[in-house]
Design a protein around this motif. Structure first.
Motif, short mmCIF file in Angstrom:
data_model
loop_
_atom_site.label_atom_id
_atom_site.label_comp_id
_atom_site.label_asym_id
_atom_site.label_seq_id
_atom_site.Cartn_x
_atom_site.Cartn_y
_atom_site.Cartn_z
N PRO A 67 64.07 58.27 75.31
CA PRO A 67 63.57 59.30 75.05
C PRO A 67 63.77 59.90 74.12
CG PRO A 67 63.92 59.94 77.39
CD PRO A 67 64.79 59.50 76.88
N VAL A 68 64.09 59.83 72.79
CA VAL A 68 65.81 60.09 72.10
C VAL A 68 64.46 59.67 70.74
CG1 VAL A 68 67.65 60.05 70.73
CG2 VAL A 68 67.74 60.51 72.86
N THR A 69 64.57 60.82 69.49
CA THR A 69 64.29 60.58 68.10
C THR A 69 65.33 61.13 67.75
OG1 THR A 69 61.71 61.23 68.62
CG2 THR A 69 62.32 60.52 66.85
N SER A 70 66.27 60.08 66.97
CA SER A 70 66.34 60.95 65.90
C SER A 70 66.38 61.31 64.71
CB SER A 70 67.99 59.30 65.44
OG SER A 70 68.92 59.17 66.74
N TYR A 71 66.79 62.52 63.87
CA TYR A 71 66.82 63.32 62.52
C TYR A 71 67.85 63.20 62.46
CZ TYR A 71 61.89 63.52 64.67
OH TYR A 71 60.69 64.02 64.96
N ALA A 72 67.70 64.05 60.26
CA ALA A 72 69.18 64.18 60.01
C ALA A 72 68.98 65.77 59.71
CB ALA A 72 68.58 64.17 58.46
N GLY A 100 72.13 76.94 57.03
CA GLY A 100 71.74 75.54 57.74
C GLY A 100 70.22 75.79 57.82
N GLY A 101 68.95 75.10 58.03
CA GLY A 101 67.98 75.39 58.75
C GLY A 101 67.40 74.34 59.20
N GLY A 102 65.90 73.38 59.23
CA GLY A 102 65.45 72.64 59.49
C GLY A 102 66.02 71.39 59.55
N LEU A 103 65.33 70.66 60.97
CA LEU A 103 65.70 69.41 60.67
C LEU A 103 64.90 68.29 59.91
CD1 LEU A 103 64.81 68.39 64.39
CD2 LEU A 103 67.11 68.51 62.82
N ASP A 104 65.04 67.25 59.56
CA ASP A 104 64.23 66.57 58.22
C ASP A 104 63.15 66.27 59.03
OD1 ASP A 104 66.17 66.86 56.26
OD2 ASP A 104 66.22 64.71 55.84
N ARG A 105 61.80 65.68 58.47
CA ARG A 105 60.50 65.95 58.86
C ARG A 105 60.20 64.36 59.06
NH1 ARG A 105 58.48 69.74 53.46
NH2 ARG A 105 59.56 71.48 55.16
N TYR A 106 61.13 63.32 59.24
CA TYR A 106 60.40 62.52 59.33
C TYR A 106 62.57 61.35 60.67
CZ TYR A 106 62.78 60.94 55.35
OH TYR A 106 64.09 60.86 53.87
N SER A 107 62.08 60.99 61.31
CA SER A 107 63.68 60.53 62.26
C SER A 107 64.16 59.40 60.55
CB SER A 107 62.48 59.59 63.44
OG SER A 107 62.09 58.16 62.66
N SER A 108 65.49 59.56 61.35
CA SER A 108 65.79 58.84 60.37
C SER A 108 67.51 58.72 60.96
CB SER A 108 65.97 59.00 59.01
OG SER A 108 67.20 59.00 58.04
N TYR A 109 68.30 57.54 60.09
CA TYR A 109 69.59 57.95 60.23
C TYR A 109 70.42 58.03 59.63
CZ TYR A 109 68.71 55.70 65.11
OH TYR A 109 68.05 55.38 66.39
N ALA A 110 69.79 58.15 58.27
CA ALA A 110 70.54 57.96 56.83
C ALA A 110 71.28 59.87 57.15
CB ALA A 110 69.70 58.28 55.56
N GLN A 111 72.84 59.39 56.40
CA GLN A 111 73.42 61.15 56.69
C GLN A 111 73.78 61.16 55.33
OE1 GLN A 111 76.93 59.60 58.39
NE2 GLN A 111 76.96 60.54 59.57
N ALA A 168 74.12 65.77 55.80
CA ALA A 168 73.78 65.68 56.86
C ALA A 168 74.85 64.86 57.69
CB ALA A 168 72.29 64.82 56.81
N GLY A 169 73.88 65.74 59.20
CA GLY A 169 74.43 64.88 60.66
C GLY A 169 73.10 64.16 61.13
N ILE A 170 73.40 63.45 62.40
CA ILE A 170 72.29 62.45 62.85
C ILE A 170 72.24 62.93 64.08
CG2 ILE A 170 70.79 60.56 63.59
CD1 ILE A 170 71.24 61.35 60.31
N VAL A 171 71.35 64.24 64.71
CA VAL A 171 71.11 64.45 65.60
C VAL A 171 69.47 63.99 67.32
CG1 VAL A 171 71.50 66.96 64.85
CG2 VAL A 171 69.43 66.66 65.68
N ASP A 172 70.52 63.93 68.10
CA ASP A 172 69.24 62.99 68.84
C ASP A 172 68.09 64.18 69.86
OD1 ASP A 172 70.81 60.76 68.51
OD2 ASP A 172 71.98 61.01 70.44
N VAL A 173 67.07 64.04 69.44
CA VAL A 173 66.43 65.26 69.79
C VAL A 173 65.25 64.81 71.44
CG1 VAL A 173 64.18 66.65 68.94
CG2 VAL A 173 65.84 66.18 67.87
N MET A 174 65.71 65.53 72.42
CA MET A 174 64.63 65.22 73.19
C MET A 174 63.50 65.57 73.44
SD MET A 174 66.91 62.82 75.09
CE MET A 174 65.96 63.14 76.37
N ILE A 184 65.73 76.46 65.46
CA ILE A 184 65.14 75.46 64.83
C ILE A 184 64.60 74.65 65.48
CG2 ILE A 184 65.88 73.59 63.26
CD1 ILE A 184 67.68 75.92 62.21
N ALA A 185 62.98 74.34 64.53
CA ALA A 185 62.26 73.44 65.00
C ALA A 185 61.80 72.10 65.66
CB ALA A 185 61.12 73.61 63.81
N HIS A 186 62.04 72.19 66.40
CA HIS A 186 62.25 70.47 67.00
C HIS A 186 61.56 70.56 68.43
CE1 HIS A 186 65.95 71.18 69.77
NE2 HIS A 186 66.84 71.40 68.39
#
Length: 418
Positions: free
Chosen positions: A255-260, A297-308, A339-345, A416-418
């Motif tokens: 149940p992971v969503t990946s964001y930059a 640093g700041g918040g996550l990008d607002r859509y899921s992505s693998y783009a660094q 940008a790093g790609i983080v896994d968010v549960m 951070i908002a996630h």
């Protein structure tokens, strides 16, 4: 392994620095290992080190498709803290902070850990109510933290605009004195060096392309790689940013969503900020590196992505927050951003332990908190692989909580908002 010391530095200097050995061995893959760890970032290397050091399992390979430290371990803002809300999280992250406090001496590698403290600022009475509850929970959980007023924040962070006319007026906040930063490359290189010295094979440029299952399909017994098949009794995955990709490959879903998650560094300045500061209003956090650059640093990008590489709206929001909250930094020039790609549960907490596939263990889902958790992520995953049982500190962070409903919702305390 050459031991680093002042005396050795002088001796090598007299020899023209021609006697230094490579920091870790570059190994060719063997046909079989006791344990294979997929992912040569901080968590994978720490797991390998603690498997060897704590459990005597040295026939271990760390497989990295790129190069050591080329992923999220080199794409973060290096903040280390343990100011989380729930008891389970506080125990987990404070365990990691205590390991960080002794890590440089333990592995004989200067990770440049600077416990400069972390200030969290509140910008409304509602923020202050949240801060008071947060501090109360942390103190009850044994985490060092104090509620502080505007005057103390002004003293600790002179560059921050705390005037009544500020765009984001400061009502108070709290501080964790033992929090700080470390050099991310040094943490990775230090763990790689320590693991290699204990016999671990570190294999770079080797991509996992599939999993090899037992003949009856009951478990995984190896991996297909770009260097050929490699067999193992057990496997571990620590591939933040691509955990769901590898899980699909192994035959189960996460149940992971990946964001930059973007970060920025400025041109070097004279010392102007000697703590880490996080704003609850803007989600922007800032510190100054030993080289003088502001690390932001700041918040996550607002859509899921693998783009660094991230996107412009987040850049606008983060840099706008810096300009509003730190007027004296408005004319500072940025050198670069990444940008790093983080896994968010779904509950913003990690997963450590067994997967539905026997023989395969996982460490993922740290969201924005992966760097601070490298030591405890490695320590607890190594414990589970070696003993077959979860480490007590990591037991609540099993994958099964998404079936039982025993979630640990740290969306607010993650900062951070996630």
């Amino acid at each position: 392994m050459i031991r680093y010391s002042g005396l050795n530095l002088v001796l090598q200097g007299l020899r023209g620095h021609r006697g230094w050995a490579p920091v870790w061995r570059s190994a060719a893959p063997k046909s079989r290992y006791d344990v294979i760890l997929i992912g040569g970032g901080g968590h994978g290397l720490a797991t390998a080190y603690y498997l060897a050091k704590n459990h005597g399992i040295t026939n271990v390979a760390v497989i990295e498709k790129g190069w050591i430290g080329g992923g999220n371990s080199g794409r973060n803002t290096t903040v280390i803290r343990s100011n989380y809300y729930y008891r389970e999280s506080a125990e987990l992250y404070d365990f990691s902070l205590r390991l960080y406090e002794q890590l440089a001496r333990e592995i004989n590698y200067n990770i440049m850990f600077s416990q400069r403290g972390m200030v969290v600022t509140a910008h409304s009475r509602h923020d202050m109510e949240l801060a008071a509850r947060w501090v109360g929970a942390m103190r009850r959980n044994g985490v060092d933290t104090d509620l502080i007023g505007v005057s103390e924040i002004a003293s600790r962070v002179p560059a921050l605009d705390v005037s009544p006319a500020a765009r984001f007026p400061v009502h108070g906040g709290f501080v964790q004195p033992r929090a700080g930063t470390a050099r991310h490359d040094a943490v990775v290189w230090g763990y790689a060096r320590a693991a290699s010295s204990l016999g671990v094979d570190i294999i770079e440029g080797c991509e996992v392309t599939g999993f090899i299952h037992a003949a009856d399909g009951s478990s995984v017994v190896g991996v297909e790689t770009s260097a050929g098949p490699i067999m193992a009794d057990k496997l571990g995955m620590a591939v933040a940013g691509h955990s769901s990709v590898l899980a699909d490959m192994a035959g189960f879903r996460l149940p992971v969503t990946s964001y930059a998650l973007q970060a920025f560094v400025s041109e070097p300045l004279k010392p102007a900020l000697d703590t880490v500061v996080l704003s609850l209003a803007t989600g922007m956090y800032i510190s100054q590196s030993d080289k003088g650059g502001l690390v932001i640093g700041g918040g996550l990008d607002r859509y899921s992505s693998y783009a660094q590489r991230g996107n412009a709206p987040v850049i606008r929001d983060v840099i706008g927050a810096v300009a509003e909250q730190y007027p004296r930094f408005r004319r500072v020039r940025l050198l670069r951003h990444w940008a790093g790609i983080v896994d968010v549960m779904p509950d913003s907490s990690p997963v450590i332990g067994e997967t539905p596939v026997p023989g395969l263990y996982i460490n993922c889902g740290w969201g924005t908190g992966g760097f601070k958790a490298i030591p405890v992520g490695g320590w607890t995953l190594a414990h589970h692989i070696a003993t077959g049982k979860p480490h007590p500190v990591a037991a609540p962070f099993n994958l099964g909580r998404f079936k039982t409903g025993a979630l640990i919702d740290e969306a607010a305390a993650s900062g951070i908002a996630h």
